[in-house]
Design an enzyme around this catalytic site. Sequence first.
Site, PDB file in Angstrom:
ATOM      1  N   LYS A 187       0.849  -1.191   0.000  1.00  0.00           N
ATOM      2  CA  LYS A 187       0.000   0.000   0.000  1.00  0.00           C
ATOM      3  C   LYS A 187       0.888   1.246   0.000  1.00  0.00           C
ATOM      4  O   LYS A 187       1.564   1.533   0.977  1.00  0.00           O
ATOM      5  CB  LYS A 187      -0.917   0.048   1.230  1.00  0.00           C
ATOM      6  CG  LYS A 187      -1.996   1.127   1.043  1.00  0.00           C
ATOM      7  CD  LYS A 187      -2.645   1.553   2.319  1.00  0.00           C
ATOM      8  CE  LYS A 187      -1.896   2.606   3.071  1.00  0.00           C
ATOM      9  NZ  LYS A 187      -1.716   3.883   2.348  1.00  0.00           N
ATOM     10  N   CYS A 296      13.245  11.063   7.592  1.00  0.00           N
ATOM     11  CA  CYS A 296      13.167  10.523   8.953  1.00  0.00           C
ATOM     12  C   CYS A 296      14.495  10.699   9.675  1.00  0.00           C
ATOM     13  O   CYS A 296      14.533  10.788  10.892  1.00  0.00           O
ATOM     14  CB  CYS A 296      12.732   9.072   8.917  1.00  0.00           C
ATOM     15  SG  CYS A 296      13.587   8.152   7.658  1.00  0.00           S
TER      16      CYS A 296
HETATM   17  P1  ADP Z   1       2.677  10.269   7.736  1.00  0.00           P
HETATM   18  O1  ADP Z   1       2.082  11.068   8.853  1.00  0.00           O
HETATM   19  O2  ADP Z   1       4.059  10.607   7.422  1.00  0.00           O
HETATM   20  O3  ADP Z   1       1.774  10.165   6.544  1.00  0.00           O
HETATM   21  P2  ADP Z   1       1.865   7.682   8.559  1.00  0.00           P
HETATM   22  O4  ADP Z   1       2.491   6.758   9.535  1.00  0.00           O
HETATM   23  O5  ADP Z   1       0.521   8.243   8.907  1.00  0.00           O
HETATM   24  O6  ADP Z   1       2.900   8.815   8.319  1.00  0.00           O
HETATM   25  O7  ADP Z   1       1.736   7.010   7.138  1.00  0.00           O
HETATM   26  C1  ADP Z   1       2.674   6.112   6.586  1.00  0.00           C
HETATM   27  C2  ADP Z   1       1.910   5.015   5.870  1.00  0.00           C
HETATM   28  O8  ADP Z   1       1.142   4.285   6.827  1.00  0.00           O
HETATM   29  C3  ADP Z   1       0.911   5.507   4.836  1.00  0.00           C
HETATM   30  O9  ADP Z   1       0.899   4.602   3.740  1.00  0.00           O
HETATM   31  C4  ADP Z   1      -0.398   5.463   5.582  1.00  0.00           C
HETATM   32  O10 ADP Z   1      -1.534   5.342   4.754  1.00  0.00           O
HETATM   33  C5  ADP Z   1      -0.219   4.209   6.410  1.00  0.00           C
HETATM   34  N1  ADP Z   1      -1.071   4.115   7.604  1.00  0.00           N
HETATM   35  C6  ADP Z   1      -1.593   5.122   8.339  1.00  0.00           C
HETATM   36  N2  ADP Z   1      -2.346   4.637   9.346  1.00  0.00           N
HETATM   37  C7  ADP Z   1      -2.321   3.278   9.256  1.00  0.00           C
HETATM   38  C8  ADP Z   1      -2.907   2.201   9.996  1.00  0.00           C
HETATM   39  N3  ADP Z   1      -3.684   2.426  11.042  1.00  0.00           N
HETATM   40  N4  ADP Z   1      -2.634   0.944   9.609  1.00  0.00           N
HETATM   41  C9  ADP Z   1      -1.842   0.690   8.556  1.00  0.00           C
HETATM   42  N5  ADP Z   1      -1.274   1.653   7.803  1.00  0.00           N
HETATM   43  C10 ADP Z   1      -1.494   2.940   8.142  1.00  0.00           C
END
Ligand code: ADP
Length: 490
Positions: A187, A296
């Site tokens: 994803k 990061c």
């Molecule tokens: P950022 O704030 O830098 O976007 P995230 O950790 O929110 O960092 O996002 C990194 C990746 O993790 C993205 O592909 C996002 O869609 C995915 N992501 C966010 N929340 C979840 C979740 N609860 N479970 C799995 N993947 C997630």
Amino acid sequence: MATVSEPVKRPQIRQTQCFIGGKWVPSASGKTFPTYHPATEEVIADVAEGDADDVDAAVDAAREALEKGAWSKMDARDRGQLMYKLADLIEDEADELAALETLDNGKPIHDASTADIPLVVDCLRYYAGFADKIHGQTIPVRGNYFTYTRREPVGVVGQIIPWNFPALMVAWKWGPALAAGCTIVMKPAEQTPLSCLRMARLAQKAGIPDGVINVVPGYGPTAGASIVKHPGVDKVAFTGEMSTAQTIMRDASTTLKRLTFELGGKSPNIVFADADLDAAAKGAHFALYFNQGQCCCAGSRLFVEDSIHDEFVDRLAEMNTNRRVGDPFDPTTEQGPQVDQAQFDKILNYIEIGKSEGATCVTGGNRAGDRGYFVQPTLFTNVQDEMKIAREEIFGPVLSVLRFSDFDEIVKRANNTSFGLAAAVWSRDIGKAHRIAQKVRAGTVWVNCYDVFDAAAPFGGFKMSGLGRELGEAGLQAYTETKTVTVSLG
Ligand code: ADP
């Protein structure tokens, strides 16, 4: 600030659907989501919004490919050849992929074409060479037995990636997974799905069998969480925020998935008075402002020894003033926009926090222009360790400068963080530099350089910056299971 030229040069967008079992399909719900060009805030494409049903289909396809298809029967060396072919196809299309990256992420075309895409190609080639070199051992055990180990693919891997290096994160994840013989459900980040989808098309063209690579674009709490919870996924590799990793760890606990995480940081960059100050100043500038500060491992806590502090700050301020911020498609642009409104707002909020905490804003401190998510290169001095801007990851072009005067003090302060991704030290005293390298609790330490990445050099975090390592031979570990076979010799 240079103005954003109109019309923006656009690479053709050819893939916007889910890629499942070798087929391009709309999401099961029919829903789509927009992806934007951050320099103009315009929608550039509507992309299939995957969710649980799409993940189910992708996992089925990946499982089938793992257990029954051509991939499962393929010699390891042939698997490597397909990976080389994929790297070649990406290299052939490097200009277009770089432009796609600039369009979707906003990073300067110069960076996309000289850093991101060449590193993608290099990473895939590095791991292609590993495909037929993943060895087990023969082990002398007590008794009349012959014992050996096999390193088998961990299985179907779920890979969830962020938006800061969209194509490169694909390579870091696909490289070891394909070399090990795994199959993939990926994803991409919702902000930047386009280069991943293009690379999936190139993987198909390279002849990587259907179902080996599946891509389900969509949001984190829906598509992402469905991958994490799916009982048919054996391992999840995630790069993103620490708080998301905590959610993923909880969600993965039911099925006890193998997990690798590459998370955030607040990396100390330590400049001693005996350093080559020219190199150190350029390095400190690059360490933070590269990729709009969206790294990061950004060197976001810059510790400068007292005696050179003021001179060093002057050099940094001058570089910030001269930094070319603007249209990311202009080849001379050094800094493009932040990736989206949410990041832009978060960064401007941290800038206000820094001002209200009493830090001195030497350059920047505001948005740049009035359209697109541009932030001025911002430099704070008089930053104290306990300030929020010195403790929390800002993920933008905001550098905090802190003073220090003593070796033991700086080791303690550098380690006074829950993060541990990277660190750097600048000094002509080689012994001192190595002592810092040994004492700093971080997964990577750069000495008299910064952000030197290589596919062969392991990367990952101590403490709350991650779990496991990516790149290098270490990066393969998480993609194999060790099986012990013991044979009676009669
Ligand atoms: P950022 O704030 O830098 O976007 P995230 O950790 O929110 O960092 O996002 C990194 C990746 O993790 C993205 O592909 C996002 O869609 C995915 N992501 C966010 N929340 C979840 C979740 N609860 N479970 C799995 N993947 C997630």
